[in-house]
Design an enzyme around this catalytic site. Structure first.
Site, short mmCIF file in Angstrom:
data_model
loop_
_atom_site.label_atom_id
_atom_site.label_comp_id
_atom_site.label_asym_id
_atom_site.label_seq_id
_atom_site.Cartn_x
_atom_site.Cartn_y
_atom_site.Cartn_z
N ASN A 108 0.85 -1.19 0.00
CA ASN A 108 0.00 0.00 0.00
C ASN A 108 0.89 1.25 0.00
O ASN A 108 1.77 1.37 0.84
CB ASN A 108 -0.92 -0.01 1.22
CG ASN A 108 -1.80 -1.26 1.24
OD1 ASN A 108 -2.41 -1.61 0.24
ND2 ASN A 108 -1.83 -1.94 2.37
N GLU A 115 8.85 -4.92 -1.25
CA GLU A 115 7.74 -3.96 -1.13
C GLU A 115 8.17 -2.56 -1.56
O GLU A 115 7.41 -1.83 -2.20
CB GLU A 115 7.19 -3.95 0.30
CG GLU A 115 6.81 -5.32 0.86
CD GLU A 115 5.88 -6.14 -0.04
OE1 GLU A 115 5.12 -5.54 -0.83
OE2 GLU A 115 5.94 -7.38 0.02
#
Length: 640
Positions: free
Chosen positions: A290, A314
């Site tokens: 996110n 990530e």
């Protein structure tokens, strides 16, 4: 930013509209036993796309279709006067012009919300009142499912098609928009979101803004008893109070190094902050990228920084996936194959080529394992997957887009033949497609345009290596990058595994190998070799366990997974408790499913262990993971 190419997993009319901004106004209420409700509204600022809608009077002209879920109760929809400030409060009722609303079935994972809008309107400001909370994208955890065990926790997980159960939307990665949100939470709780700005107002209300356009699946919310600690100039860690010291110790100064290398290789980091939220143990993923706030498993808190490099994956999504996004889930390799390549470029700069090749070898072993399980010619083992209507993209998830995707990007680099030139291409690729959603044809077209000399040579159609074969033919990658620089680390691990697999153990030779300096992936590679050679001769695994407490008693989740697999493959009942303990300590899909598969393929005692462990841990697992385990154990699965 409207939908392209039709997304079979979305019920929406995304192609007919351009979504400029989304504003969520929500109140979060916890209920007992890991439940709760979200109440509030979504406001969508829409512009009709050129050619959007049919002829006058057509249903397409009059009806806006959004993705929603049967767990979402839509209380009403209304038109707002245009140009209202999307970031402030709810509109006065007098300003609302009610619109007819109905729902239609679509698939097991969602339904269509149909809103009749005025004919001919080119711009719409649409207000939808709704309640949600019981769908698969909104997860409520009882206190006992958290690390602190004191207060409940909630979080949302959008990828791939779950955010339609969080708010009505165009739930397709082909549509990107900016968003803002106001979230009111109970006293004693903190809200965080994937947003560029975060502000706490009075009345325990939090205000968020995301100033860059992102797809719906990257909008994420978490609410819990969480605190923050700075770990770098643009990074902080968030965690439950009982974990915050461990999180700070593990990541202090680490993230900035990775970000700086990423920027050097791929261009500016556009998202402002890079924060990490350590999730409760039941979080089913290693990490969810996110933007501005990566959600990660607490499994990364190994206590010795031995898994800190997992965050590189990530971080790499900040360029590949979040900035340049696959337009449909059938081309997920554009997100993950490029990210695996980027991760390994950063890792090479930080840890050197040998270690990176070793890590890539463990990835290749996972791909081999996957293809052996499914058969190479399984339709999911190609990079461009056809996701038929009604099929949940979640069910197509596997190693292929990651590791075969990595091999394809490595093959493109091999065609270029010069690392610095390929690095420059990746920067140009990010710059060309930033904030867009693209197809493989877009990406490969740009590659050939960027290297006209390769286009002239016809590199897209070299027999056996055709781009179309990479994309559309299932099977093992036609090209494998050279991982031989990792041999210096792999050979000692292979030789040690051979010694342990022998009938008569040569303890002198075994004791002559010092593994104290071996890093995580060298140990993982060693254990993968032991697993391949298992079952070992009688008594060898017990000896190995005693010899290397660094492995058999490790808190490092990657090592624990392999050790549990070795226990099961060798049917070492004396250590079954370690399998149960590991599965009780976390609910990550990547660790949980292989162990249930191994138990179910094992002895009667192993099957009994599977049933006993699942009945004890099911409530702490994410609903998707519960369902996958039920399928493995032959239990009935309730519809999502």
């Amino acid at each position: 930013m409207a939908a392209r190419g039709g997304d079979a997993a979305s019920a929406s009319s995304a192609g007919a509209w351009s979504l400029r901004h989304l504003h969520l106004s929500l109140r979060v209420a916890f209920a007992g036993a890991g439940a709760g409700r979200l109440r509030g509204s979504a406001r969508l600022e829409l512009v009709r796309a050129p050619g959007g809608g049919g002829a006058e009077g057509d249903e397409e002209e009059r009806v806006l279709r959004l993705d929603t879920h049967r767990s979402v109760t839509v209380l009403g929809a209304a038109l707002l006067p245009p140009h209202g400030d999307p970031g402030h409060g709810d509109p006065p009722p007098a300003a609302l012009q009610p619109l007819p609303v109905r729902t239609e079935p679509f698939a097991s994972f969602g339904q269509a919300l149909l809103i009749t809008v005025p004919r001919g309107e080119q711009r719409l400001s649409l207000h939808i009142d709704y309640e949600a909370g019981e769908g698969p994208g909104v997860c409520w955890l009882a206190p006992e499912q958290t690390a602190g065990k004191q207060k409940p926790f909630m979080y949302t997980q959008g990828q791939a098609v779950l955010n339609r159960s969080f708010f009505p939307c165009f739930d397709t990665p082909s549509v990107k928009c900016t968003y803002s949100a106001t979230v009111k939470v109970p006293e004693g709780f903190v809200a965080v979101m994937s947003a560029t700005s975060w502000e706490k107002k009075e009345d325990n209300t939090f205000v968020f803004k995301m100033s860059q356009p992102i797809p719906s699946y990257l909008i994420a919310l978490a609410v819990g008893d969480i605190v923050a600690a700075d770990v770098g100039p643009r990074s902080r860690v968030w965690a439950e109070p009982c974990l915050i010291e461990a999180a700070k110790k593990e990541y202090d100064g680490v993230i900035e190094e990775f970000l700086a290398v990423g920027e050097k290789l791929f261009g500016p980091y556009v998202w402002g902050r890079y924060d990490i939220l350590f999730m409760p143990p039941s979080f089913p993923f290693g990490g969810m990228e996110n933007p501005c706030l990566t959600f990660v498993t607490p499994c990364l808190l190994a206590g010795d920084r031995s898994l800190a490099d997992v965050i590189i994956h990530e971080i790499s999504h900040s360029w590949f996936g979040n900035l340049v996004t696959n337009a449909s889930w059938g081309e997920f390799w554009l997100n993950e194959g490029f990210t695996m390549y980027a991760q390994r470029r950063i890792s090479t700069e930080v840890y050197g080529l040998a270690y990176t090749c070793l890590e890539a070898a463990t990835g290749r072993a996972l791909l081999r394992q996957h293809m052996d399980n499914t058969g190479e010619d399984h339709p999911l083992n190609k990079l461009r997957v056809v996701i038929e209507p009604g099929i949940n993209p979640e069910d197509t998830y596997n190693e292929t887009p990651y590791e075969k995707g990595f091999c394809f990007v490595s093959y493109l680099a091999h065609l270029v033949g010069d690392q610095s030139k390929f690095d420059a291409f990746l920067q140009a690729y990010v710059n060309r497609f930033k904030f867009q959603s693209i197809t493989a044809d877009d990406a490969l077209g740009f590659f050939l345009e960027y290297f006209p000399e390769l286009k002239e040579k016809g590199v897209d159609s070299i027999p056996g290596f055709e781009f179309s074969r990479w994309l559309d033919t299932p099977g093992w990658p036609p090209f494998l990058p050279d991982l031989s620089p990792g041999d210096a680390l792999m050979k000692p691990a292979e030789e040690l595994a051979l010694l342990w697999a022998a009938d008569g153990l040569d303890m002198e030779a075994i004791e002559g190998v010092d593994i104290t300096a071996w890093r995580t992936y060298q140990l993982v590679y060693f254990l993968d070799q032991v697993l391949q050679k298992s079952p070992l001769p009688q008594g060898n695994v017990e000896r190995l366990s005693k010899m290397y407490p660094k492995i058999s008693r490790s808190q490092n989740a990657e090592l624990r997974l392999r050790w549990c697999q070795i226990i099961l493959r060798n049917d070492l009942e004396a250590e079954y408790s370690k399998v149960k303990d590991f599965l009780q300590s976390q609910g990550k899909q990547k660790y949980t499913l292989p162990l249930y598969r191994a138990m179910w393929a094992g002895s009667e005692a192993a099957r009994a262990l599977a049933m006993e462990t699942f009945s004890a841990t099911a409530p702490q697992l994410h609903v998707n993971v519960q369902n996958y385990v039920k399928k493995i154990l032959g239990l009935e699965v309730a519809e999502a």
